[in-house]
Design a protein around this motif. Structure first.
Motif: not given
Ligand SMILES: *Cc1c(COP(=O)(O)O)cnc(C)c1O
Length: 390
Positions: A363-390
């Protein structure tokens, strides 16, 4: 009245983001906050000094008339100076450079200059859709050239050499959208030698040449003999946050440039001159601005890559472009992962399959969003276990 669109329209591939767009609307209707990392369109504004150049140019009435089809000589000269300074590539502004209404315009029109009905065109898979759709609109047939992670997302030239059917054009794109892969000068050298064997002209798309961290990406035209076998597309859109302005250029082989100019002279009337004047200002001394945006994208890459890694995704920070091409587990489908990211995390990502069959598995993630929004996305990404967590 019954309207029957031409076959060429029905032959275009279906718009693969319908599903995600619909799902996005649905999730938003539920009142959930959606962070859209789908589209690659710079969020930061066009630099102020360029707006000022545009303001000044707008005041001059000579710029309000039809531009010349070949573009302002001053703009072509500014492009030639830039290509020389940045890549060491010497170009004749009179015959080897042609301004475009955005590089997409030139890419989509190029097949009209070279493709006869039934001809084939080699297009990268995964890849930017206009290479293939432009080919279809010209009556040709795109033949996907797989870009595999195992080959650093470069085409397998040895495999292509063995194809019996020679294509009329070969599109390539480095730094690459969607994979963010880069090519080396030695690959471009090999590509020139490859054309000696195959006779298929090269159309290299360098829209992301100025979006990088570390070593500056090279131009295909730096390879000895490149100008004899191909052209390169450049764009003001991504480096100068000017996607809405519509300006770019094609340069290199004069016969190819002139064939595209002939098509265009029958379709459009060139780039608004005030925009060309702004382009001159952009190319004069791009260093300070480019440094700023590349620092921005580097930081964003790190934020997202770190969050993905923490959530178990096997991904390394890419060297160029403003995308993350994130692998998903073998048995997962990119459509399903994108749908789950949206419903579970409120994050829009583009399913790899949307860029071609070989895009499946990513899947492709684009980085063209304000830092604040990107950080919010980063904080949420772990909610979905696509891969087993490290
Ligand atoms: C964004 C993009 C372009 C540039 O488009 P413009 O028409 O110049 O705005 C070209 N090629 C690729 C691969 C892109 O992603």
């Amino acid at each position: 009245m019954k309207f029957t669109p031409a076959r060429r329209l029905t032959q275009l591939p279906p718009y693969l983001f319908v599903e995600i767009d619909r799902l996005k609307e649905e999730v938003e209707k539920q009142g959930k906050d959606v962070i859209d990392l789908g589209v690659g369109d710079p969020d930061t504004p066009t630099p102020r000094y360029l707006i000022q150049a545009m303001r000044r140019a707008l005041g001059e009435s000579r710029h309000h008339q039809y531009p010349s089809n070949r573009g302002l000589p001053e703009f072509r000269e500014a492009i030639a100076r830039y290509m020389k300074r940045r890549f060491g590539v010497a170009l004749d502004p009179a015959t080897e450079i042609l301004p475009l209404i955005g590089s997409k315009e030139g890419i989509a029109h190029l097949p009209l200059a070279f493709v006869n009905p039934g001809d084939t065109v080699w297009v990268p898979d995964p890849g930017y859709p206009p290479y293939g759709t432009g080919t279809i609109l010209a009556g040709g047939r795109p033949v996907p050239v797989p870009l595999k992670a195992s080959n650093r997302f470069l085409p397998d030239l040895n495999r292509l050499k063995k194809l019996k059917r020679r294509a009329k054009l070969f599109f390539l794109n480095y730094p690459n959208n969607p994979t963010a892969a880069t090519a080396t000068l030695s690959f471009f050298r090999e590509l020139v030698r490859f054309t000696d064997r195959t006779g298929v002209p090269i159309c290299h798309d360098a829209a992301y040449a100025e979006i990088y961290t570390g070593k500056p990406p090279v131009s295909f035209l730096q390879a000895p003999g490149a100008k004899a076998v191909g052209i390169e597309f450049h764009s003001l859109s991504k480096p100068f946050n000017m996607t809405g302005w519509r300006a770019g250029w094609v340069c290199g082989n004069r016969e190819m440039v002139s064939a595209l100019a002939k098509v265009k002279s029958n379709i459009d009337s060139g780039v608004f001159q005030a925009i060309q004047i702004t382009g001159i200002a952009a190319l004069r001394n791009p260093g300070p601005h480019l440094k700023k945006i590349n620092t921005l994208y580097r930081r964003r890459r790190e934020v997202m890559v770190e969050a993905l890694q923490r959530a178990g995704w096997p991904i390394q920070p890419p060297q160029a472009a403003f995308y993350l091409w994130a692998p998903i587990p073998k048995r997962a489908s990119s459509r399903q992962v994108a749908a789950d990211l949206l419903t579970r995390c409120g994050i829009v990502a583009t399913p790899g399959i949307g860029f071609g069959k070989s895009g499946e598995g990513f899947v492709r993630f684009s980085l063209t969003l304000p830092d604040r929004r990107l950080k919010a996305a980063a904080a949420r990404i772990g909610k979905l276990a696509v891969w087993p967590k490290r």
